[in-house]
Design a protein around this motif. Structure first.
Motif, PDB file in Angstrom:
ATOM      1  N   GLY A  52       0.780  -1.226   0.000  1.00 17.00           N
ATOM      2  CA  GLY A  52       0.000   0.000   0.000  1.00 17.00           C
ATOM      3  C   GLY A  52       0.810   1.273   0.000  1.00 17.00           C
ATOM      4  N   TRP A  53       2.052   1.211  -0.475  1.00 19.26           N
ATOM      5  CA  TRP A  53       2.926   2.384  -0.437  1.00 19.26           C
ATOM      6  C   TRP A  53       3.799   2.365  -1.663  1.00 19.26           C
ATOM      7  N   GLU A  54       3.940   3.519  -2.368  1.00 23.90           N
ATOM      8  CA  GLU A  54       4.726   3.587  -3.598  1.00 23.90           C
ATOM      9  C   GLU A  54       6.177   3.983  -3.356  1.00 23.90           C
ATOM     10  N   ALA A  55       6.489   4.607  -2.213  1.00 21.88           N
ATOM     11  CA  ALA A  55       7.835   5.132  -1.987  1.00 21.88           C
ATOM     12  C   ALA A  55       8.867   4.011  -1.921  1.00 21.88           C
ATOM     13  N   VAL A  56      10.134   4.332  -2.270  1.00 22.42           N
ATOM     14  CA  VAL A  56      11.236   3.376  -2.140  1.00 22.42           C
ATOM     15  C   VAL A  56      12.239   3.832  -1.079  1.00 22.42           C
ATOM     16  N   GLN A  57      12.195   5.104  -0.684  1.00 24.21           N
ATOM     17  CA  GLN A  57      13.100   5.595   0.341  1.00 24.21           C
ATOM     18  C   GLN A  57      12.523   6.892   0.901  1.00 24.21           C
ATOM     19  N   THR A  58      12.974   7.263   2.100  1.00 24.98           N
ATOM     20  CA  THR A  58      12.625   8.554   2.695  1.00 24.98           C
ATOM     21  C   THR A  58      13.866   9.117   3.380  1.00 24.98           C
ATOM     22  N   ASP A  59      13.880  10.451   3.537  1.00 25.12           N
ATOM     23  CA  ASP A  59      14.957  11.056   4.311  1.00 25.12           C
ATOM     24  C   ASP A  59      14.840  10.612   5.764  1.00 25.12           C
ATOM     25  N   ARG A  60      15.979  10.294   6.373  1.00 29.14           N
ATOM     26  CA  ARG A  60      15.965   9.860   7.766  1.00 29.14           C
ATOM     27  C   ARG A  60      15.444  10.960   8.687  1.00 29.14           C
TER      28      ARG A  60
END
Length: 802
Positions: A94-102
């Protein structure tokens, strides 16, 4: 980056033990915008140990992620690993992101908690209320995560669930999330252990099978300690003979000085920059090579040794010389830039295109590519596209030396060095001035034609936005044997319901122009009209002009019938499925009635079977004509001085016989193989075509699936001097060979993502395991994945059961 490096350079990267999601811990811990654990250095070091574990695409990890979402009844769940400054989303639901800023991530706080970390309402929490995950399109309001604790007690990441509404987890859901996190960590430990064992056992086999020349020498006396198989085969020495040699026996004085200078600058464990050398073989032959050096210790004796990894570039140097001649004498403009966009090289054709007498004259006046662009911001936009897409092709206006402008078609691609690092850009340019002038003339002619059509008394009607006729011309009225005033004031559609529906939809749409083709029965006669609509009087009314296209429709129907007949003829040329000593089955699905795919198989003699499949660029009659021409060439063996038992000779002969400039810029890719049933050996070659896939066993092991490809070569028809090579493999009994065109995997899935060749190969292996690997079974599986009922491109699939 490994795709851009020689095989053994990847080995050196392996020796460095760099993890794919850890970029090192060379930073200070003070002045952080986000909290860091006290054991951050130890945590990152522990994280490196799991660098070889592939979580993405692993069904076991994905199952645990789905269980987390289902157990907690949340729309989002993920397995996240936290490195120095990023949170990498390794498995998700249910989520498209592959990374986020810490600094913006919930998980950065989960690894601090070392226990279940819950944020009931992120908007009410000052740590997260203004972060992109909460304020952006994701709109996260609820978060709960359990840290993934390694054996040393360090938190590597988290198993987390999220929702776009504030909420809480009940105690049962909390316990389930903790249990699932423990399972994720246990699987990570298991996969890490297995990966380490496999890596150690595969290392020796890898070195012996790499095409690069690998050797180790003693750091003190420079005598050879070990050489791999490729080294022995290239230089002609046996392993025993090699151990009697030193570098002074192999390197000329210049090469020896270069190598010693590189070694002198190396510290323990460091790798040198690329070095060019000349190696002397046993029979006196000279081998030109490029490679790197690494100072290391023998793990058994602890003595210092030096790794030398060479790549034989003798043929490449010759190819570079050939390329230099091609570059300088090409009829189209060619150039190279450095990383900043400064011109490094241009050829004569490009210099003349811009109005200069020579490349030297061009480079003297023009430094940066921005100087030739009419649009000052063009280079910055191109560079951004090159970074994101790796290729830019566009038409643009540029300056000439006399301050006039011209239109060009320009193609730009990045240039990489041996390490895969970008060192600049290369491109080619074609003059579009003549074409642009023709387009301008054509547009003027269209405008003049439009003015004439506006004055032609065709079927014209003026209709109000409340769908009533305001007036019609005499030609329209006479078409229905009525008087013009019979229409005025009446609602549209009283004589033609389809037209009435079109008028209503047109006024409800913000577009100011539209058109439709309407078939109707007028006084017992078939009639087809192209109706063009344009709004008028501030959209309070619209003009509808009808053009009689009845004869065109009849002509189109006749043309379709002829195309269908031609398509049936092309299909009749394809070979019949056969059982013979091999079982061969196929499907051919053109995207139009005529397609550019073609294939064939036949026996050269009692023991040798030819199999090939080609894919012509484009669709329709031109592509079909070229594919049939190639089929006839190969069936008739009408390629002089060609050994049809050698695939590379066949491709080279085709490339000489068929060139783009003689085929209206069409070219084709091809995979061509010859099977020897006595030796059970398949010899093959390819020209820009997807690899054939050979599957043995039940397809459950990676080694059961062999992509059969030869080094990347240009398609047939692009360059007359293109070279092609052979490769071969043994074929076990019960194996299946799949040959196909790229249309079978270049499809859009239901989630709008583009499918890939690797995914198609996985489908073939899975179908094999499930005993559903027939041609029709594979096609049905592909259709189920596609977002469309039809394929966008021609599809050919050939299956050979041995």
């Amino acid at each position: 980056m490994s795709k851009l490096l020689p095989d053994s350079y990847v080995f050196l990267a392996w020796l460095k033990t760099g993890a794919r999601f850890v970029r090192g811990f060379n930073m200070r811990l003070e002045n952080r915008e986000v909290p860091y654990p006290e054991d951050e250095a130890e945590r990152l070091a522990q994280l490196r140990q799991y660098g070889a574990v592939e979580i993405k695409g692993n069904e076991a990890f994905d199952t645990l992620t789905r269980l987390a979402a289902n157990s907690c009844q949340t729309p989002i769940a993920a397995i996240v690993l936290v490195d120095e400054d990023r949170c990498w989303i390794e498995s998700k639901v249910g989520w498209e992101a592959v990374q986020t800023d810490r600094q913006n991530a919930f998980c950065a706080y989960t690894i601090l908690a070392k226990e279940l970390f819950v944020v009931p309402d992120a908007l009410a929490d000052p740590r997260f209320a203004e972060t992109p995950l909460v304020r952006g399109s994701d709109g996260i309001r609820f978060y709960a995560g359990v840290p993934l604790i390694a054996e040393g007690g360090q938190a590597l990441g988290s198993l987390c669930v999220m929702d776009r509404q504030p909420r809480q987890l009940d105690p049962t859901q909390q316990d389930l999330l903790r249990s699932l996190a423990g399972q994720v960590m246990a699987m990570l430990e298991l996969h890490r252990t297995v990966s380490e064992r496999e890596r150690n056992s595969e290392l020796q086999n890898f070195l012996d099978h790499t095409h690069d020349l690998v050797q180790t020498v003693g750091a003190s006396d420079r005598r050879l300690l070990w050489v791999n198989r490729a080294w022995q085969q290239t230089l002609g020495y046996s392993a025993t003979e090699a151990r009697q040699l030193s570098w002074t026996d192999l390197l000329d004085p210049v090469s020896l000085d270069a190598v010693e200078a590189a070694i002198a600058e190396l510290g323990p464990g460091e790798t040198s920059a690329p070095v060019e050398v000349t190696l002397s073989g046993r029979s006196g032959q000279c081998v030109l090579a490029e490679g790197v050096l690494k100072r290391d210790r023998d793990p058994n004796s602890e003595t210092e040794q030096i790794w030398a990894i060479w790549r034989d570039v003798t043929a490449e140097k010759q190819a570079r010389s050939d390329y230099q001649q091609l570059f300088e004498n090409a009829a189209i403009g060619l150039f190279q830039l450095d990383r900043d966009g400064e011109f490094v090289r241009v050829n004569q054709a490009l210099a003349e295109l811009y109005g200069y007498d020579s490349p030297q004259g061009f480079l003297k006046q023009i430094g940066h590519i921005e100087q030739i662009y009419y649009d000052a911001g063009q280079w910055q936009r191109d560079r951004e596209l090159l970074d994101s897409q790796g290729h830019v092709s566009r038409e643009l206006e540029v300056w000439k030396s006399n301050d006039s402008t011209l239109w060009i078609a320009q193609d730009l691609r990045p240039l990489f060095d041996l390490r895969g690092e970008r060192v600049g850009y290369e491109g080619f340019v074609q003059d579009l001035t003549t074409r642009k002038q023709a387009e301008a003339t054509l547009q003027m002619a269209k405008d003049q034609l439009q003015a004439v059509l506006d004055a032609v008394p065709g079927t014209v009607s003026l209709i109000s936005s409340n769908f009533h006729y305001l007036g019609v011309n005499r030609h329209l009225a006479e078409s229905y044997n009525l008087q013009p005033d019979h229409f005025v004031g009446r609602q549209v559609g009283f004589r033609q319901s389809v037209f009435g529906q079109f008028v209503r939809e047109f006024f409800s749409n913000p577009k100011t122009e539209a058109s439709i083709e309407i078939d109707s029965d007028v006084n017992g006669n078939f009639r087809s009209d192209l109706v063009i609509a344009k709004k008028w009087l501030d959209d309070e009314a619209a003009v509808f002009v009808g053009i009689d296209i009845t004869e065109r429709k009849r002509a189109e129907a006749a043309l379709q019938a002829e195309l269908a007949e031609a398509a049936e003829y092309v299909r009749s040329l394809l070979p019949l499925p056969t059982e013979m000593s091999l079982h061969i089955d196929w499907r051919f699905i053109p995207s139009q009635q005529l397609g550019g795919d073609c294939f064939d198989y036949y026996w050269l003699d009692d023991d040798h079977l030819v199999l090939y499949l080609l894919d012509v660029s484009g669709h329709g009659s031109r592509a079909a004509l070229l594919s049939v021409s190639v089929l006839n060439l190969l069936r008739s063996h009408f390629l002089p001085n060609t050994n049809f038992y050698q695939p590379r000779e066949v491709l080279a002969a085709l490339n000489q016989a068929i060139q783009m400039e003689r085929q209206r810029n069409m070219y084709f890719t091809i995979w061509y193989g010859v099977y020897n049933r006595q030796k059970r050996e398949l010899v093959y070659s390819s020209a820009g075509h997807p690899p054939a896939i050979l599957i043995s066993g039940d397809g459950s092991n990676p080694s059961d699936v062999q992509p059969l490809r030869t080094p990347s070569c240009l398609p047939i028809g692009m360059f007359p001097n293109a070279e092609y090579s052979n490769a071969s493999c043994k074929v076990d009994r019960g194996s299946s060979l799949y040959i196909f065109s790229d249309g079978i995997y270049e499809i859009h899935c239901a989630d709008e993502s583009m499918w890939s060749l690797e995914a198609f190969i996985d489908l073939l292996a899975t179908s094999r395991k499930q005993n559903a690997a027939s041609v029709e079974g594979v096609l049905n599986a592909v259709r189920q994945l596609s977002a469309k009922e039809t394929f966008d491109d021609d599809v050919s699939l050939l299956r050979v059961n041995f």
